[in-house]
Design an enzyme around this catalytic site. Structure first.
Site, short mmCIF file in Angstrom:
data_model
loop_
_atom_site.label_atom_id
_atom_site.label_comp_id
_atom_site.label_asym_id
_atom_site.label_seq_id
_atom_site.Cartn_x
_atom_site.Cartn_y
_atom_site.Cartn_z
N HIS A 176 -15.90 34.66 27.64
CA HIS A 176 -16.70 35.52 26.77
C HIS A 176 -16.44 36.97 27.18
O HIS A 176 -16.45 37.31 28.37
CB HIS A 176 -18.17 35.16 26.91
CG HIS A 176 -19.10 36.17 26.32
ND1 HIS A 176 -18.92 36.66 25.04
CD2 HIS A 176 -20.17 36.81 26.83
CE1 HIS A 176 -19.87 37.55 24.79
NE2 HIS A 176 -20.63 37.66 25.87
N ASN A 220 -18.41 43.96 23.14
CA ASN A 220 -18.96 42.60 23.24
C ASN A 220 -19.45 42.19 21.85
O ASN A 220 -20.39 42.78 21.32
CB ASN A 220 -20.12 42.61 24.26
CG ASN A 220 -20.77 41.25 24.43
OD1 ASN A 220 -20.57 40.34 23.63
ND2 ASN A 220 -21.56 41.10 25.48
N CYS A 274 -24.42 34.37 23.10
CA CYS A 274 -22.98 34.56 23.31
C CYS A 274 -22.24 33.24 23.56
O CYS A 274 -21.01 33.20 23.52
CB CYS A 274 -22.74 35.52 24.47
SG CYS A 274 -23.45 37.13 24.18
N1 COA Z 1 -24.26 55.29 30.92
C1 COA Z 1 -24.55 55.85 32.12
N2 COA Z 1 -25.31 55.23 33.05
C2 COA Z 1 -25.81 54.04 32.75
C3 COA Z 1 -25.56 53.39 31.52
C4 COA Z 1 -24.75 54.07 30.59
N3 COA Z 1 -24.44 53.55 29.39
N4 COA Z 1 -26.18 52.19 31.53
C5 COA Z 1 -26.82 52.08 32.71
N5 COA Z 1 -26.59 53.21 33.44
C6 COA Z 1 -27.07 53.52 34.77
C7 COA Z 1 -28.34 52.77 35.16
O1 COA Z 1 -29.48 53.44 34.66
C8 COA Z 1 -28.27 52.78 36.66
O2 COA Z 1 -28.70 54.04 37.12
P1 COA Z 1 -29.57 54.16 38.49
O3 COA Z 1 -28.66 53.63 39.56
O4 COA Z 1 -29.84 55.63 38.56
O5 COA Z 1 -30.77 53.30 38.27
C9 COA Z 1 -26.78 52.69 36.95
O6 COA Z 1 -26.11 53.10 35.73
C10 COA Z 1 -26.32 51.29 37.31
O7 COA Z 1 -26.93 50.36 36.38
P2 COA Z 1 -26.58 48.84 36.37
O8 COA Z 1 -27.38 48.18 35.30
O9 COA Z 1 -26.69 48.30 37.77
O10 COA Z 1 -25.04 48.94 35.95
P3 COA Z 1 -24.00 47.80 35.85
O11 COA Z 1 -22.82 48.14 36.65
O12 COA Z 1 -24.61 46.44 36.05
O13 COA Z 1 -23.54 47.89 34.32
C11 COA Z 1 -23.95 46.63 32.29
C12 COA Z 1 -24.50 47.67 33.29
C13 COA Z 1 -24.99 46.36 31.22
C14 COA Z 1 -22.69 47.22 31.69
C15 COA Z 1 -23.61 45.35 33.07
O14 COA Z 1 -24.72 44.98 33.87
C16 COA Z 1 -23.26 44.19 32.20
O15 COA Z 1 -22.21 44.16 31.61
N6 COA Z 1 -24.13 43.17 32.19
C17 COA Z 1 -23.84 41.85 31.64
C18 COA Z 1 -23.62 41.75 30.20
C19 COA Z 1 -23.37 40.31 29.90
O16 COA Z 1 -22.78 39.57 30.68
N7 COA Z 1 -23.81 39.82 28.85
C20 COA Z 1 -23.60 38.38 28.63
C21 COA Z 1 -24.40 37.94 27.57
S1 COA Z 1 -24.18 38.98 26.18
#
Ligand code: COA
Length: 330
Positions: A247, A277, A113
């Site tokens: 980003h 993204n 990214c």
């Molecule tokens: N729908 C429903 N629930 C989901 C889900 C979805 N699409 N994706 C994850 N979950 C769940 C998880 O399983 C977890 O459940 P649990 O608490 O029962 O274990 C819960 O939601 C929280 O997961 P978590 O990973 O902590 O969520 P988050 O708030 O961090 O959001 C992302 C997940 C991927 C959206 C977020 O972490 C993110 O944007 N990460 C960074 C991406 C990035 O910066 N990339 C840069 C380089 S490309």
């Protein structure tokens, strides 16, 4: 005292025509429109048709950036992508040839990214070193082909698209001049964003994977620190920055950065709701959207910052030039 600088002279984008929204994902994954909107800010994203390659998106965005700059020729082409259509050769020479640029230097950059800003920095260095007068920088991605369609952690986030800028030699006094850069990496985080190679995975499917939560925290930390370094180099306080263009990974990351930096939230560009993204392509796509909505205006003190696999991060600062972006769909 003005010094030689690379100046942004054109901006182009290209998006695939097909849009898929959160409801279509919720119909086949354990997720919901509400979860995706509140946790990421994304409502829809684009998917390239089977007969559209990453190189097709790159050519369209590149041609649009040349049109925006009013140029037919440039002295080089750098293409940032994580989703090459094939491992070898690099795509940039073919894109240069298809755009009729002649025998110019052309190569790909892989910094996930962060690729667009790594490419912009490399292009600016070639220009200020006097090797070339101008460079077309393209970022193009087809992530829908590398994310596991059954993985709700990544399938809801990523989309396809491309963006490009033309950089030309000018002076640091001009609007559009790139005034400061910051690049960094940390290979100890190599497994946080990852596609296994054949020796790592055997014959199994080789999907993109991301440790979302860990990446989220590192992204906020590193983009904030990197953005501050370029602001300091320019002598700009965060409150004097007119447009922060991070980003476009997650709306919450963008809000958290604006808060930490003390940049007013309305100056942080968040343009991912209809495209998701798009990895390396996200900053040029966000710039075009911010121009369209007048969030970005001529003369704006603008800070670009990115974070991605590697791990890698980068920032650049410029005053926004007078230009019209050219955009198309394919
Ligand atoms: N729908 C429903 N629930 C989901 C889900 C979805 N699409 N994706 C994850 N979950 C769940 C998880 O399983 C977890 O459940 P649990 O608490 O029962 O274990 C819960 O939601 C929280 O997961 P978590 O990973 O902590 O969520 P988050 O708030 O961090 O959001 C992302 C997940 C991927 C959206 C977020 O972490 C993110 O944007 N990460 C960074 C991406 C990035 O910066 N990339 C840069 C380089 S490309």
């Amino acid at each position: 005292m003005p010094t030689p600088a690379a100046v942004v002279a054109g901006l182009g984008t290209c998006l695939p025509a097909e849009e898929f929204d959160n409801a279509s994902l919720a119909a086949r994954l354990d997720t919901s429109d509400e979860w995706i909107r509140t946790r990421t800010g994304i409502a829809a994203r684009r998917r390239a048709a089977p007969d559209v390659s990453m190189r097709d998106l790159a050519c369209e965005a590149g041609a649009n950036a040349l049109r925006s700059a009013g140029l037919r020729d440039v002295g080089g082409l750098i293409l940032a992508t994580t989703t090459p259509d094939r491992p070898c050769p690099a795509a940039a020479p073919e894109v240069a040839q298809r755009l009729g640029l002649g025998p110019v230097p052309a190569f790909d950059i892989s910094a996930v990214c962060t690729g667009f800003l790594y490419a912009v920095t490399t292009a600016a260095s070639l220009i200020t070193a006097g090797l070339v007068d101008s460079v077309l920088v393209v970022a193009a991605e087809t992530y829908t082909r590398i994310v596991d369609p059954s993985d709700r952690g990544t399938a809801v986030i990523f989309g396809d698209g491309a963006g490009a800028v033309v950089l030309r030699r000018g002076s640091s006094r001009e609007r559009g001049a790139l005034l400061a850069f910051d690049l960094g990496s940390d290979g100890s985080g190599k497994d946080l964003i990852h596609i296994p190679g054949p020796r790592e995975q055997g014959d199994g499917p080789r999907w993109f994977s991301m440790a979302g939560r860990k990446v989220y925290l590192r992204a906020v930390e590193q983009m904030t620190a990197s953005a501050l370094r370029v602001m300091k180099d320019c002598g700009w306080s965060p409150s004097s920055v007119d447009a922060l263009v991070p980003h476009q990974a997650n709306a919450r990351i963008i809000q958290a950065m604006a808060e930490r930096l003390d940049v007013p939230p309305e100056r942080a560009v968040c343009a991912l709701d209809r495209v998701g993204n798009t990895a390396a392509a996200s900053i040029p796509l966000a710039l075009a959207e911010a121009l369209r909505t007048h969030q970005l205006q001529e003369g704006a003190r603008t800070v670009l910052t990115a974070f991605g696999g590697g791990l890698t991060w980068a920032s650049a600062a410029l005053t926004w030039p007078r230009l019209s972006a050219v955009s198309s769909e394919i």
